[in-house]
Every structure is written in C-alpha cells, then in structure tokens.
Design a protein around this motif. Structure first.
Motif, PDB file in Angstrom:
ATOM      1  N   TYR A 151       0.829  -1.206   0.000  1.00  5.52           N
ATOM      2  CA  TYR A 151       0.000   0.000   0.000  1.00  5.52           C
ATOM      3  C   TYR A 151       0.864   1.256   0.000  1.00  5.52           C
ATOM      4  O   TYR A 151       0.473   2.287  -0.578  1.00  5.52           O
ATOM      5  CB  TYR A 151      -0.950  -0.018   1.199  1.00  5.52           C
ATOM      6  CG  TYR A 151      -2.049  -1.040   1.035  1.00  5.52           C
ATOM      7  CD1 TYR A 151      -3.082  -0.838   0.128  1.00  5.52           C
ATOM      8  CD2 TYR A 151      -2.024  -2.235   1.750  1.00  5.52           C
ATOM      9  CE1 TYR A 151      -4.084  -1.788  -0.052  1.00  5.52           C
ATOM     10  CE2 TYR A 151      -3.023  -3.191   1.583  1.00  5.52           C
ATOM     11  CZ  TYR A 151      -4.042  -2.958   0.681  1.00  5.52           C
ATOM     12  OH  TYR A 151      -5.023  -3.907   0.487  1.00  5.52           O
ATOM     13  N   LEU A 154       1.626   1.977  -3.450  1.00  7.97           N
ATOM     14  CA  LEU A 154       0.478   2.599  -4.115  1.00  7.97           C
ATOM     15  C   LEU A 154       0.432   4.098  -3.839  1.00  7.97           C
ATOM     16  O   LEU A 154       0.080   4.892  -4.728  1.00  7.97           O
ATOM     17  CB  LEU A 154      -0.823   1.952  -3.643  1.00  7.97           C
ATOM     18  CG  LEU A 154      -1.210   0.619  -4.276  1.00  7.97           C
ATOM     19  CD1 LEU A 154      -2.469   0.078  -3.621  1.00  7.97           C
ATOM     20  CD2 LEU A 154      -1.412   0.758  -5.781  1.00  7.97           C
ATOM     21  N   SER A 175      -7.516  -0.942  -7.755  1.00  6.96           N
ATOM     22  CA  SER A 175      -7.395  -1.929  -6.686  1.00  6.96           C
ATOM     23  C   SER A 175      -6.900  -3.262  -7.238  1.00  6.96           C
ATOM     24  O   SER A 175      -6.863  -3.492  -8.452  1.00  6.96           O
ATOM     25  CB  SER A 175      -8.750  -2.127  -6.008  1.00  6.96           C
ATOM     26  OG  SER A 175      -9.658  -2.732  -6.922  1.00  6.96           O
ATOM     27  N   LYS A 176      -6.569  -4.160  -6.329  1.00  5.69           N
ATOM     28  CA  LYS A 176      -6.167  -5.507  -6.727  1.00  5.69           C
ATOM     29  C   LYS A 176      -7.300  -6.188  -7.489  1.00  5.69           C
ATOM     30  O   LYS A 176      -7.064  -6.874  -8.499  1.00  5.69           O
ATOM     31  CB  LYS A 176      -5.780  -6.326  -5.496  1.00  5.69           C
ATOM     32  CG  LYS A 176      -5.360  -7.753  -5.826  1.00  5.69           C
ATOM     33  CD  LYS A 176      -4.893  -8.495  -4.591  1.00  5.69           C
ATOM     34  CE  LYS A 176      -4.445  -9.912  -4.949  1.00  5.69           C
ATOM     35  NZ  LYS A 176      -3.907 -10.645  -3.781  1.00  5.69           N
ATOM     36  N   GLU A 177      -8.532  -5.999  -7.026  1.00  3.65           N
ATOM     37  CA  GLU A 177      -9.677  -6.619  -7.689  1.00  3.65           C
ATOM     38  C   GLU A 177      -9.833  -6.102  -9.116  1.00  3.65           C
ATOM     39  O   GLU A 177     -10.145  -6.882 -10.034  1.00  3.65           O
ATOM     40  CB  GLU A 177     -10.956  -6.347  -6.882  1.00  3.65           C
ATOM     41  CG  GLU A 177     -11.035  -7.065  -5.546  1.00  3.65           C
ATOM     42  CD  GLU A 177     -10.054  -6.542  -4.506  1.00  3.65           C
ATOM     43  OE1 GLU A 177      -9.651  -7.316  -3.610  1.00  3.65           O
ATOM     44  OE2 GLU A 177      -9.681  -5.332  -4.595  1.00  3.65           O
ATOM     45  N   GLU A 178      -9.610  -4.802  -9.304  1.00  2.67           N
ATOM     46  CA  GLU A 178      -9.695  -4.240 -10.656  1.00  2.67           C
ATOM     47  C   GLU A 178      -8.566  -4.764 -11.544  1.00  2.67           C
ATOM     48  O   GLU A 178      -8.761  -4.979 -12.747  1.00  2.67           O
ATOM     49  CB  GLU A 178      -9.648  -2.721 -10.580  1.00  2.67           C
ATOM     50  CG  GLU A 178     -10.912  -2.086 -10.028  1.00  2.67           C
ATOM     51  CD  GLU A 178     -10.766  -0.577  -9.900  1.00  2.67           C
ATOM     52  OE1 GLU A 178     -11.413   0.152 -10.672  1.00  2.67           O
ATOM     53  OE2 GLU A 178      -9.989  -0.125  -9.023  1.00  2.67           O
ATOM     54  N   CYS A 179      -7.390  -4.971 -10.975  1.00  2.00           N
ATOM     55  CA  CYS A 179      -6.285  -5.552 -11.743  1.00  2.00           C
ATOM     56  C   CYS A 179      -6.661  -6.928 -12.268  1.00  2.00           C
ATOM     57  O   CYS A 179      -6.438  -7.252 -13.446  1.00  2.00           O
ATOM     58  CB  CYS A 179      -5.034  -5.668 -10.866  1.00  2.00           C
ATOM     59  SG  CYS A 179      -4.269  -4.107 -10.386  1.00  2.00           S
ATOM     60  N   ALA A 194      -0.785  -5.112  -4.058  1.00  2.00           N
ATOM     61  CA  ALA A 194      -1.875  -4.408  -3.381  1.00  2.00           C
ATOM     62  C   ALA A 194      -2.801  -3.709  -4.361  1.00  2.00           C
ATOM     63  O   ALA A 194      -3.938  -3.372  -4.025  1.00  2.00           O
ATOM     64  CB  ALA A 194      -1.300  -3.385  -2.395  1.00  2.00           C
ATOM     65  N   GLY A 195      -2.314  -3.480  -5.549  1.00  2.00           N
ATOM     66  CA  GLY A 195      -3.082  -2.772  -6.572  1.00  2.00           C
ATOM     67  C   GLY A 195      -2.162  -2.430  -7.720  1.00  2.00           C
ATOM     68  O   GLY A 195      -1.079  -3.014  -7.867  1.00  2.00           O
TER      69      GLY A 195
END
Length: 408
Positions: A151, A154, A175-179, A194-195
């Motif tokens: 983070y 980031l 975010s990691k989820e978006e990646c 983390a992202g």
C-alpha cells in the motif's frame, strides 16, 4: 548545408530501431542513405527482444527514490532484478557521479518532461507511419498495468500518476480486484500486489518485427543501401570533417555520418564536444515462450520483481533485469529466476515447459536518461544514441530532432 539534399550522402552506423528511424526520416527528405551494422540483419542487437512497451508518459530513471532503494537493490539484487555491483568499478565513476546529480526532484521533473515531449512526438510519427504503410508488427493499444506490491507503493504511485495526468497521461490507480478484472491472466497468481497503475493508452508492438519491415521499406521504396556484418573500426578525419568510415570489409565515404550504434557509440566518439555524456550498459534479459491457455491481454509490469509480461502475436514475452554491465554473458540462474517469476505471476500464460527464445541486450544509458542527439565533434558527424530502455518509445521523436539539427 551547401549542396542539394538529393546529393547528400548519409552513412548511418547502426541498424537498430534508432538507426532505422533516423534513416527513414532522412530518406524521406531526399538524402541518399547507407546503413552499416556489425550484425547479420536489422535489429539483431538491443532492439531484438525488448519488452514491446510503447508507453508515452513515463519518468526518468534517476530520482531520489531510486537512491533510497539502492541499498535494498544491493542486498536483494537477484530478487529485485536490479544488479548494480559494477557501478563501483573505476571506469564507471564518472557516470555514477553524473547520475547522482540527476537524482533530485527538480532534475527528475525536468528530465521526465523532456522524455514525455519526445515520446509524444514519436507516437505521432509512428501513427503516421502505420497509416502510410500499413505494416503488421503485432501492434495493439490494449493498455497496461503496473502492479505495486504494498500500500505504501500505491501511495508513491499515486504521486507519479498525478504528475503524468498533469502532462497528458491517463494513469489511474486501481485496486487488486480491478487488476484481476482487467487482466484475467493474473488469476491464480501467487505474487503479492496491493493494486496497480492502469495506463489505458499504452501500446504494444514487436520492435524487431517492425525494424525488419522498416528496413525492407527503406530498401524497396527509398533505395537505401544496407551493409551487414560490417563493423566500423574508425572514422577517418581530415581537418574538422569525417571523410570516411573504415571497416574490416572496406571504406565508406559520405557527406554526413550519424552514429546510432547504441552502447558501442562511445567507441566512435573521440574527444569532447557539447552535449557529450558518459554511457553505461544496462543489461536486460527476455524470454519468449509459446502462448499458453491464458495469455496476457495487457502489458503487465511487476514493479517489485522488475519484469514485464505481454503477448506479441502468438508468443508471450517475459522481459526483466537491469544489470549495470557491459558484459553480454547470461547467468543461467537469471534465466531460471525470471521464468519462476513469470510462472508465479501468470501461471497459465505461456507454455513454460518448452524452451524459450533467450535474448540479452545492453541498453545504452546516459546519466539523465536523455539521449545524446546532435553534432559530435566534427562538422559532419552526428550522434543519436543513449536512449536507455526507451529506444522503441523515443526512436521517431529522436530521429525528428536529429533531422532538424542536420538541416540547420
């Protein structure tokens, strides 16, 4: 310049991306161009196996954060992919001293803005070239993700993204989820992140394939001459002019001489001149595999591991390492580590069990990240070298700047 453009003979030393784009813009202006290269074909050196990235908003290498992270790079060089041990050799001290002087916020801002300006000009000319000639070099504009491990990383990346947004970039922290959503090949990854920073305007292209097709266009449409397996050993001088380039296979005469020889440019840059900079080689290594069942859609950089993965046609390229060295020898351990990093990041991206095509090249790095472009100690001698890891990105913009200087 004293004679008509059509009568001006130009010799370009180096048939990589920088030499060939210089040849193209000069040939378009009516110059009679001859390209000389020590290798057996175009783009057989540093331009052969790079990461394929065409990122037109990026920053200079020299920064205060680079210096802060240097102790970690020394202690964990195999893990990070940055190996700096040869910087302590006396032959590199001038480069190191000059580089440290560039590691300030002011210098980073100034150097990055100059790089961005040149890169944007390069993008414009490349797009015009693609429109005019319609060649296929596995180009696409699918975007890029830079993955950040922590983070805190980031937070730092957010500041860089804001700088780029203020100067034409579309960088966005995700975010990691978006990646994972944008790059399905990351699913199953065991590397921690983390992202990331998402660059929707980033492009990809096979530099070697582009160079091969550009060389053919130069031959067939512009009547350019090529001499391969021709290593220039000396530039013959008379008063303040170069009258010939000497090689093991003969002598080549011309009205203008342009040194685009990358890391080897130093050998032909005798004496001092305005704009001369020390060069150091930064060795990169790439592995090119056959595609697996889940190849990457985007170009993805693992910032912690210092490596890039992308698809180029039916291949997947893994490019990494920044080894400060002028030695092209490859340590087999580096190959294994780079492959292991790729498997841990994208386990199904490539056919890792098949032997990859292995490449290494020396990226010619100046202390301020800005290439040497201009007159080089003689009335008719010019240099276009020192583009570091950004030769593919800057090539057309650098060639345009060179052409303007020659025409002055």
């Amino acid at each position: 310049m004293g004679t008509k453009k059509q009568q001006n003979r130009v010799i370009i030393i180096g048939a990589g991306i920088v030499g060939l784009t210089s040849a193209y813009l000069l040939a378009k202006q009516g110059f009679r161009v001859t390209v000389l290269d020590k290798n057996k074909q175009p783009a057989d050196g540093t331009s052969k196996g790079n990461a394929g990235q065409l990122i037109y908003n990026f920053g200079a290498m020299g920064s205060s954060s680079f210096l802060r992270n240097l102790p970690n790079a020394i202690l964990k060089n195999e893990k990070t992919g940055i190996i700096v041990s040869e910087l302590w050799h006396p032959r590199n001290w001038n480069w190191v001293a000059a580089f440290i002087g560039q590691c300030t916020s002011k210098a980073w801002n100034n150097n990055s803005l100059k790089l961005i300006e040149m890169a944007h000009r390069s993008r414009k000319i490349l797009n015009e070239f693609r429109h005019d000639f319609g060649i296929d070099f596995n180009w696409r504009k699918d975007g890029k993700i830079n993955l950040h491990e922590t983070y805190q990383d980031l937070v730092t990346a957010t500041k860089v993204a804001e700088f780029q947004q203020n100067h034409g970039g579309n960088h966005r922290i995700i975010s990691k989820e978006e990646c994972l959503e944008k790059e399905p090949a990351l699913k199953g990854s065991t590397r921690h992140f983390a992202g990331g920073t998402y660059l929707p305007d980033a492009e990809i292209g096979d530099c070697r394939l582009f160079c091969q097709q550009l060389a053919e266009i130069l031959k067939t449409r512009f009547n350019c001459q090529f001499h391969f397996n021709t290593e220039i050993t000396n530039l013959r001088r008379s008063n303040n002019k170069i009258i010939a380039a000497e090689s093991q296979v003969g002598i080549f005469e011309a009205d203008f001489f342009i040194n685009c020889a990358g890391i080897l440019a130093d050998k032909l840059l005798s004496g001092s001149f305005k704009g001369k900079k020390p060069l150091i080689g930064i060795k990169g290594i790439s592995l090119t595999f056959e595609k697996g069942k889940s190849p990457p859609k985007l170009s993805v950089t693992d910032s912690a591991g210092k490596f890039v993965m992308c698809s180029l046609g039916e291949k997947v390229r893994v490019a990494g390492y920044a080894i400060f060295s002028n030695n092209l020898a490859i340590n087999p351990m580096h190959i294994l580590l780079l492959k292991d990093k790729a498997i841990s990041l994208m386990p199904d991206a490539a056919k890792y069990n098949s032997p990859p095509e292995i490449w290494t090249g020396l990226r010619p790095q100046t202390p301020d990240d800005l290439p040497m472009i201009g007159k080089a100690g003689a009335e008719n001698l010019f240099v276009n070298a020192g583009h570091g890891s950004s030769g593919w990105i800057l090539a057309f913009g650098a060639a345009e700047k060179l052409l303007k200087i020659i025409k002055e």
